[in-house]
Design a protein around this motif. Structure first.
Motif, PDB file in Angstrom:
ATOM      1  N   ALA A  43     -13.353  -2.403  10.276  1.00 36.14           N
ATOM      2  CA  ALA A  43     -14.384  -2.588   9.213  1.00 36.14           C
ATOM      3  C   ALA A  43     -13.440  -2.655   8.015  1.00 36.14           C
ATOM      4  CB  ALA A  43     -15.544  -1.691   9.462  1.00 36.14           C
ATOM      5  N   GLY A  44     -12.528  -3.773   7.754  1.00 39.89           N
ATOM      6  CA  GLY A  44     -11.496  -3.399   6.797  1.00 39.89           C
ATOM      7  C   GLY A  44     -10.336  -3.912   7.522  1.00 39.89           C
ATOM      8  N   THR A  45      -9.184  -3.662   7.178  1.00 38.36           N
ATOM      9  CA  THR A  45      -8.082  -4.045   7.872  1.00 38.36           C
ATOM     10  C   THR A  45      -7.002  -3.038   7.882  1.00 38.36           C
ATOM     11  OG1 THR A  45      -8.094  -6.390   6.958  1.00 38.36           O
ATOM     12  CG2 THR A  45      -5.975  -5.661   7.715  1.00 38.36           C
ATOM     13  N   ASN A  46      -6.609  -2.474   9.007  1.00 35.61           N
ATOM     14  CA  ASN A  46      -5.172  -1.611   9.192  1.00 35.61           C
ATOM     15  C   ASN A  46      -4.096  -2.545   9.052  1.00 35.61           C
ATOM     16  OD1 ASN A  46      -6.470   0.953   9.446  1.00 35.61           O
ATOM     17  ND2 ASN A  46      -7.130   0.210  11.773  1.00 35.61           N
ATOM     18  N   TYR A  47      -2.984  -1.999   8.200  1.00 31.20           N
ATOM     19  CA  TYR A  47      -1.869  -2.586   8.205  1.00 31.20           C
ATOM     20  C   TYR A  47      -0.799  -1.513   8.738  1.00 31.20           C
ATOM     21  CZ  TYR A  47      -3.215  -6.204   5.054  1.00 31.20           C
ATOM     22  OH  TYR A  47      -4.101  -7.253   4.105  1.00 31.20           O
ATOM     23  N   PHE A  48       0.072  -1.864   9.705  1.00 32.66           N
ATOM     24  CA  PHE A  48       1.063  -1.096  10.219  1.00 32.66           C
ATOM     25  C   PHE A  48       2.299  -1.587   9.766  1.00 32.66           C
ATOM     26  CE2 PHE A  48      -2.686  -0.700  13.265  1.00 32.66           C
ATOM     27  CZ  PHE A  48      -2.492   0.502  13.352  1.00 32.66           C
ATOM     28  N   ILE A  49       3.166  -0.874   9.023  1.00 31.35           N
ATOM     29  CA  ILE A  49       4.136  -1.501   8.171  1.00 31.35           C
ATOM     30  C   ILE A  49       5.344  -0.649   8.371  1.00 31.35           C
ATOM     31  CG2 ILE A  49       4.856  -2.152   5.823  1.00 31.35           C
ATOM     32  CD1 ILE A  49       1.903  -2.212   4.922  1.00 31.35           C
ATOM     33  N   ARG A  65      -6.920  -1.037   4.152  1.00 37.19           N
ATOM     34  CA  ARG A  65      -7.588  -1.832   3.111  1.00 37.19           C
ATOM     35  C   ARG A  65      -9.211  -2.016   3.587  1.00 37.19           C
ATOM     36  NH1 ARG A  65      -4.970  -6.959   1.230  1.00 37.19           N
ATOM     37  NH2 ARG A  65      -4.118  -5.577  -0.369  1.00 37.19           N
ATOM     38  N   SER A  66      -9.953  -1.361   2.634  1.00 38.93           N
ATOM     39  CA  SER A  66     -11.473  -1.565   2.943  1.00 38.93           C
ATOM     40  C   SER A  66     -12.088  -3.168   2.823  1.00 38.93           C
ATOM     41  CB  SER A  66     -12.282  -0.702   2.140  1.00 38.93           C
ATOM     42  OG  SER A  66     -12.100  -0.931   0.945  1.00 38.93           O
ATOM     43  N   LEU A  67     -13.212  -3.423   3.093  1.00 39.55           N
ATOM     44  CA  LEU A  67     -13.657  -4.763   2.852  1.00 39.55           C
ATOM     45  C   LEU A  67     -13.616  -4.990   1.240  1.00 39.55           C
ATOM     46  CD1 LEU A  67     -16.515  -4.707   5.693  1.00 39.55           C
ATOM     47  CD2 LEU A  67     -14.329  -6.090   5.311  1.00 39.55           C
ATOM     48  N   PRO A  68     -13.606  -6.155   0.951  1.00 45.45           N
ATOM     49  CA  PRO A  68     -13.633  -6.655  -0.658  1.00 45.45           C
ATOM     50  C   PRO A  68     -14.754  -5.991  -1.300  1.00 45.45           C
ATOM     51  CG  PRO A  68     -12.786  -8.510   0.718  1.00 45.45           C
ATOM     52  CD  PRO A  68     -13.220  -7.472   1.782  1.00 45.45           C
ATOM     53  N   HIS A  69     -15.939  -6.084  -0.855  1.00 40.98           N
ATOM     54  CA  HIS A  69     -16.896  -5.543  -1.508  1.00 40.98           C
ATOM     55  C   HIS A  69     -17.072  -4.150  -1.975  1.00 40.98           C
ATOM     56  CE1 HIS A  69     -18.801  -5.178   2.605  1.00 40.98           C
ATOM     57  NE2 HIS A  69     -19.469  -4.208   2.004  1.00 40.98           N
ATOM     58  N   GLU A  70     -16.470  -3.449  -1.168  1.00 40.33           N
ATOM     59  CA  GLU A  70     -16.453  -2.053  -1.174  1.00 40.33           C
ATOM     60  C   GLU A  70     -15.749  -1.522  -2.368  1.00 40.33           C
ATOM     61  OE1 GLU A  70     -15.342  -0.658   2.862  1.00 40.33           O
ATOM     62  OE2 GLU A  70     -17.377  -0.716   3.372  1.00 40.33           O
ATOM     63  N   SER A  71     -14.715  -2.323  -2.873  1.00 43.27           N
ATOM     64  CA  SER A  71     -13.783  -1.810  -3.844  1.00 43.27           C
ATOM     65  C   SER A  71     -13.309  -0.747  -4.049  1.00 43.27           C
ATOM     66  CB  SER A  71     -14.560  -2.148  -5.327  1.00 43.27           C
ATOM     67  OG  SER A  71     -15.223  -3.534  -5.327  1.00 43.27           O
ATOM     68  N   LYS A  72     -12.781  -0.306  -2.939  1.00 45.13           N
ATOM     69  CA  LYS A  72     -11.897   1.011  -2.787  1.00 45.13           C
ATOM     70  C   LYS A  72     -10.573   0.642  -2.696  1.00 45.13           C
ATOM     71  CE  LYS A  72     -15.366   3.180   0.232  1.00 45.13           C
ATOM     72  NZ  LYS A  72     -15.644   3.455   1.620  1.00 45.13           N
ATOM     73  N   PRO A  73      -9.695   2.021  -3.197  1.00 41.45           N
ATOM     74  CA  PRO A  73      -8.209   1.638  -3.146  1.00 41.45           C
ATOM     75  C   PRO A  73      -7.773   1.575  -1.764  1.00 41.45           C
ATOM     76  CG  PRO A  73      -8.840   3.794  -3.950  1.00 41.45           C
ATOM     77  CD  PRO A  73     -10.150   3.178  -3.537  1.00 41.45           C
ATOM     78  N   LEU A  74      -6.467   1.060  -1.630  1.00 38.32           N
ATOM     79  CA  LEU A  74      -5.708   1.289  -0.198  1.00 38.32           C
ATOM     80  C   LEU A  74      -5.504   2.715  -0.126  1.00 38.32           C
ATOM     81  CD1 LEU A  74      -3.113  -1.403  -0.989  1.00 38.32           C
ATOM     82  CD2 LEU A  74      -4.833  -1.578   0.704  1.00 38.32           C
TER      83      LEU A  74
END
Length: 92
Positions: A43-49, A65-74
């Motif tokens: 429900a958003g994206t996990n980045y493994f870096i 990274r949450s979904l764009p409409h949630e406007s939350k910081p990384l």
């Protein structure tokens, strides 16, 4: 996803969460370069870096990274230290 070389966007992501990692580790990183990454859509994206942090040291970061409409910081979800350049990025 399969691991792929880091992009400009990946570097921006690690720069955004760098202070969160420095706070957790209690130190600052002079070198902080994204090398490669994988993504996982939830429900958003996990980045493994995989991040080069100087000398022969690498860390693996899991950034959400949450979904764009949630406007939350990384968010730096978790991380693993003491990694090498050749350690495979895996889910954690």
């Amino acid at each position: 996803s399969a691991a792929r070389p880091a992009t400009e966007e990946t570097q921006q992501i690690v720069q955004e969460v760098k202070s969160q990692l420095e706070e957790k580790e209690g130190k600052t990183f002079d070198v902080f370069t994204a090398v490669e990454f994988k993504t996982q859509v939830v429900a958003g994206t996990n980045y493994f870096i995989k991040v080069h942090v100087g000398n022969d040291e690498f860390m693996h970061l899991r950034v959400f990274r949450s979904l764009p409409h949630e406007s939350k910081p990384l968010s730096l979800h978790s991380y693993q230290g003491s990694k090498t350049k050749h350690d495979e990025l895996a889910y954690f």
